[in-house]
Design a protein around this motif. Structure first.
Motif, PDB file in Angstrom:
ATOM      1  N   THR A 251      30.858  69.277  35.642  1.00  0.00           N
ATOM      2  CA  THR A 251      30.819  70.590  35.023  1.00  0.00           C
ATOM      3  C   THR A 251      30.294  70.478  33.599  1.00  0.00           C
ATOM      4  OG1 THR A 251      33.022  70.570  33.995  1.00  0.00           O
ATOM      5  CG2 THR A 251      32.907  71.176  36.335  1.00  0.00           C
ATOM      6  N   ALA A 252      29.912  71.605  33.027  1.00  0.00           N
ATOM      7  CA  ALA A 252      29.457  71.607  31.643  1.00  0.00           C
ATOM      8  C   ALA A 252      30.565  71.127  30.711  1.00  0.00           C
ATOM      9  CB  ALA A 252      29.009  73.016  31.257  1.00  0.00           C
ATOM     10  N   VAL A 253      31.805  71.486  31.023  1.00  0.00           N
ATOM     11  CA  VAL A 253      32.927  71.057  30.188  1.00  0.00           C
ATOM     12  C   VAL A 253      33.091  69.538  30.268  1.00  0.00           C
ATOM     13  CG1 VAL A 253      35.371  71.388  29.683  1.00  0.00           C
ATOM     14  CG2 VAL A 253      34.040  73.278  30.611  1.00  0.00           C
ATOM     15  N   THR A 254      32.888  68.980  31.464  1.00  0.00           N
ATOM     16  CA  THR A 254      32.934  67.522  31.625  1.00  0.00           C
ATOM     17  C   THR A 254      31.898  66.859  30.727  1.00  0.00           C
ATOM     18  OG1 THR A 254      33.369  67.946  33.984  1.00  0.00           O
ATOM     19  CG2 THR A 254      32.992  65.655  33.323  1.00  0.00           C
ATOM     20  N   ALA A 255      30.680  67.377  30.787  1.00  0.00           N
ATOM     21  CA  ALA A 255      29.582  66.797  29.999  1.00  0.00           C
ATOM     22  C   ALA A 255      29.877  66.890  28.504  1.00  0.00           C
ATOM     23  CB  ALA A 255      28.278  67.494  30.342  1.00  0.00           C
ATOM     24  N   GLU A 256      30.345  68.062  28.073  1.00  0.00           N
ATOM     25  CA  GLU A 256      30.667  68.246  26.657  1.00  0.00           C
ATOM     26  C   GLU A 256      31.792  67.311  26.222  1.00  0.00           C
ATOM     27  OE1 GLU A 256      31.418  72.388  25.813  1.00  0.00           O
ATOM     28  OE2 GLU A 256      29.798  73.005  27.137  1.00  0.00           O
ATOM     29  N   ALA A 257      32.797  67.162  27.081  1.00  0.00           N
ATOM     30  CA  ALA A 257      33.928  66.284  26.752  1.00  0.00           C
ATOM     31  C   ALA A 257      33.516  64.818  26.729  1.00  0.00           C
ATOM     32  CB  ALA A 257      35.061  66.498  27.762  1.00  0.00           C
ATOM     33  N   ALA A 258      32.578  64.450  27.594  1.00  0.00           N
ATOM     34  CA  ALA A 258      32.193  63.041  27.727  1.00  0.00           C
ATOM     35  C   ALA A 258      31.459  62.517  26.504  1.00  0.00           C
ATOM     36  CB  ALA A 258      31.323  62.862  28.972  1.00  0.00           C
ATOM     37  N   VAL A 259      30.668  63.364  25.851  1.00  0.00           N
ATOM     38  CA  VAL A 259      29.823  62.903  24.738  1.00  0.00           C
ATOM     39  C   VAL A 259      30.636  62.218  23.634  1.00  0.00           C
ATOM     40  CG1 VAL A 259      28.299  63.663  22.864  1.00  0.00           C
ATOM     41  CG2 VAL A 259      27.908  64.476  25.204  1.00  0.00           C
ATOM     42  N   PRO A 260      31.682  62.861  23.068  1.00  0.00           N
ATOM     43  CA  PRO A 260      32.450  62.166  22.020  1.00  0.00           C
ATOM     44  C   PRO A 260      33.282  60.995  22.544  1.00  0.00           C
ATOM     45  CG  PRO A 260      33.424  64.309  22.508  1.00  0.00           C
ATOM     46  CD  PRO A 260      32.124  64.258  23.234  1.00  0.00           C
ATOM     47  N   ILE A 261      33.737  61.093  23.788  1.00  0.00           N
ATOM     48  CA  ILE A 261      34.507  59.983  24.367  1.00  0.00           C
ATOM     49  C   ILE A 261      33.637  58.743  24.473  1.00  0.00           C
ATOM     50  CG2 ILE A 261      35.641  59.145  26.470  1.00  0.00           C
ATOM     51  CD1 ILE A 261      36.639  62.039  26.915  1.00  0.00           C
ATOM     52  N   LEU A 262      32.420  58.911  24.965  1.00  0.00           N
ATOM     53  CA  LEU A 262      31.497  57.777  25.091  1.00  0.00           C
ATOM     54  C   LEU A 262      31.129  57.217  23.715  1.00  0.00           C
ATOM     55  CD1 LEU A 262      29.160  59.138  27.905  1.00  0.00           C
ATOM     56  CD2 LEU A 262      30.940  57.396  28.141  1.00  0.00           C
ATOM     57  N   ARG A 263      30.944  58.106  22.751  1.00  0.00           N
ATOM     58  CA  ARG A 263      30.628  57.658  21.388  1.00  0.00           C
ATOM     59  C   ARG A 263      31.777  56.835  20.811  1.00  0.00           C
ATOM     60  NH1 ARG A 263      29.569  62.406  19.125  1.00  0.00           N
ATOM     61  NH2 ARG A 263      31.710  62.674  18.396  1.00  0.00           N
ATOM     62  N   ASP A 264      33.001  57.318  20.978  1.00  0.00           N
ATOM     63  CA  ASP A 264      34.163  56.612  20.437  1.00  0.00           C
ATOM     64  C   ASP A 264      34.367  55.248  21.093  1.00  0.00           C
ATOM     65  OD1 ASP A 264      34.581  58.776  18.825  1.00  0.00           O
ATOM     66  OD2 ASP A 264      36.252  59.607  19.988  1.00  0.00           O
ATOM     67  N   ARG A 265      33.984  55.130  22.363  1.00  0.00           N
ATOM     68  CA  ARG A 265      34.150  53.874  23.095  1.00  0.00           C
ATOM     69  C   ARG A 265      32.926  52.959  22.975  1.00  0.00           C
ATOM     70  NH1 ARG A 265      37.640  53.691  28.027  1.00  0.00           N
ATOM     71  NH2 ARG A 265      39.320  55.221  27.744  1.00  0.00           N
ATOM     72  N   GLY A 281      27.164  74.047  24.596  1.00  0.00           N
ATOM     73  CA  GLY A 281      27.402  72.632  24.334  1.00  0.00           C
ATOM     74  C   GLY A 281      26.425  71.741  25.083  1.00  0.00           C
ATOM     75  N   VAL A 282      26.091  72.139  26.310  1.00  0.00           N
ATOM     76  CA  VAL A 282      25.105  71.381  27.086  1.00  0.00           C
ATOM     77  C   VAL A 282      23.722  71.545  26.456  1.00  0.00           C
ATOM     78  CG1 VAL A 282      23.922  71.261  29.315  1.00  0.00           C
ATOM     79  CG2 VAL A 282      26.418  71.453  29.239  1.00  0.00           C
ATOM     80  N   ASP A 283      23.396  72.754  26.044  1.00  0.00           N
ATOM     81  CA  ASP A 283      22.125  73.009  25.360  1.00  0.00           C
ATOM     82  C   ASP A 283      21.999  72.094  24.130  1.00  0.00           C
ATOM     83  OD1 ASP A 283      19.775  75.085  24.942  1.00  0.00           O
ATOM     84  OD2 ASP A 283      20.773  74.916  23.004  1.00  0.00           O
ATOM     85  N   GLN A 284      23.043  72.060  23.328  1.00  0.00           N
ATOM     86  CA  GLN A 284      23.051  71.220  22.131  1.00  0.00           C
ATOM     87  C   GLN A 284      22.946  69.738  22.493  1.00  0.00           C
ATOM     88  OE1 GLN A 284      26.827  70.483  19.789  1.00  0.00           O
ATOM     89  NE2 GLN A 284      25.740  71.769  18.305  1.00  0.00           N
ATOM     90  N   GLY A 285      23.686  69.339  23.541  1.00  0.00           N
ATOM     91  CA  GLY A 285      23.665  67.945  23.963  1.00  0.00           C
ATOM     92  C   GLY A 285      22.293  67.494  24.438  1.00  0.00           C
TER      93      GLY A 285
END
Length: 356
Positions: A251-265, A281-285
């Motif tokens: 989902t778009a929410v999954t994608a938006e949530a994943a970006v900072p999680i992946l960055r932090d890890r 958020g997807v547009d921005q991503g």
């Protein structure tokens, strides 16, 4: 036309015309009409949608959404509220608070109808769970429009929605083309959304069919509510279970949530992100190179069309019984040509619950 996929030429044209959704001149807009209606497998024709200029009277419309927790539904709200204003009708919008709140959605709609709604537009929490309610409303000779999510009731008056099976398939096709059969296997975590919702089941079917036979291996499927907290936990759990994951798709929410999680890890370069629908958020991503791509279903347009369908039915005018905007994928390669006004509420838009 292939049941799930459209040609690149059509997609290119649509990216160019997306700007037609802006302000009051959003039409004509390229859509597909299903005939017979209410069956996504039915033949469809491509047409230009043109709404009424004005309603003949200020009809009272009741609009029900699953929630307003993310920008996807904010886009639908923008569509229905702006079209209600343009047509000169009244609108009351209610939101249930989440995909676990089926009974609250039913109760809200019942109250809305009791308050004097002339027509009801429903973004359904459950594919089958509102069918009895639809039947009761239709017995009162009140039109019911199915917007965005899908319901199985044969008693619906009209549908303004796309095939989420095709939305999932377009994300799956993007992945399958990048990793065809015979290439190195990539591991995918798949997050289709809340179990039981019609759009989620369709999206899951389309996605899985599209990646079948490719080098993309779905190692985990996680269902859950489309709140940021719920999706973040699912992403975290999947990364813990599969440290060699290559893709997060969902989902778009999954994608938006994943970006900072992946960055932090420190996993931004290892794990790529795809969404199967479109939000700010997807547009921005995508613009920032953090998300690869997402299909858009022109959310704002679906809301606008649902309002026009309701007014046409109330006024005894011709209407398309089952219609949805043509789908196309927005990627890092095409984002520069994409005008998001067909899909996203404008910056600074606040939720509108009442139009007088």
């Amino acid at each position: 036309m292939n049941r799930y996929l459209q040609g690149a030429a059509v997609a290119a044209i649509l990216v160019g015309v997306a700007g037609a959704a802006s302000a009051a001149d959003w039409f004509p807009y390229p859509v597909e009409s299903w005939d017979p209606p209410f069956d996504m497998a039915s033949p469809r024709t491509s047409v230009e949608y043109v709404p009424l200029n004005k309603a003949s009277k200020p009809w009272e419309l009741c609009v029900s959404f699953p929630h307003m927790k993310d920008a996807y539904w904010l886009g639908v709200d923008y569509g229905v509220s702006e079209e209600a204003k343009r047509l000169g009708v009244k609108m009351q919008l209610v939101e249930a608070g989440g995909y676990t709140e089926l009974q609250k959605q039913v109760s809200q709609i019942e109250d809305c109808v009791a308050a004097g709604a002339d027509a009801v537009i429903i973004g359904a929490i459950s594919f089958d769970g509102l069918n009895n309610l639809v039947s009761e409303i239709r017995k009162k000779d009140i039109p019911v429009i199915d917007v965005i999510n899908g319901m199985s009731s044969p008693e619906l008056s009209a549908k303004s929605l796309v095939s989420f099976g095709e939305m999932g398939a377009k994300a799956g096709q993007f992945l399958a083309e990048a990793h065809p059969a015979g290439s190195d296997t990539v591991k995918v975590g798949w997050f289709p959304g809340p179990a039981g919702a019609g759009w989620v089941e369709a999206g899951n079917t389309g996605f899985m069919a599209a990646v079948d036979g490719s080098a993309a291996e779905v190692v985990e499927t996680k269902y859950g509510d489309t709140g940021k907290e719920a999706q973040s936990k699912l992403v975290e759990d999947t990364l813990e279970a599969h440290p060699d994951l290559d893709y997060i798709v969902g989902t778009a929410v999954t994608a938006e949530a994943a970006v900072p999680i992946l960055r932090d890890r420190g996993l931004t370069d290892q794990v790529k992100v795809l969404s199967y629908y479109f939000t700010p958020g997807v547009d921005q991503g995508i613009r920032r190179g953090q998300i690869l791509a997402a299909p858009t279903d022109s959310t704002v347009i679906q809301g606008r069309i649902a309002v026009d369908q309701a007014v046409r039915i109330l006024e005894g005018k011709d209407y398309m019984k089952h219609v949805g905007p043509a789908l196309y994928v927005v990627s890092q390669d095409t984002i520069k040509d994409f005008d998001p006004s067909s899909t996203l509420a404008p910056d600074g838009f606040k939720p509108v619950f009442r139009v007088e």
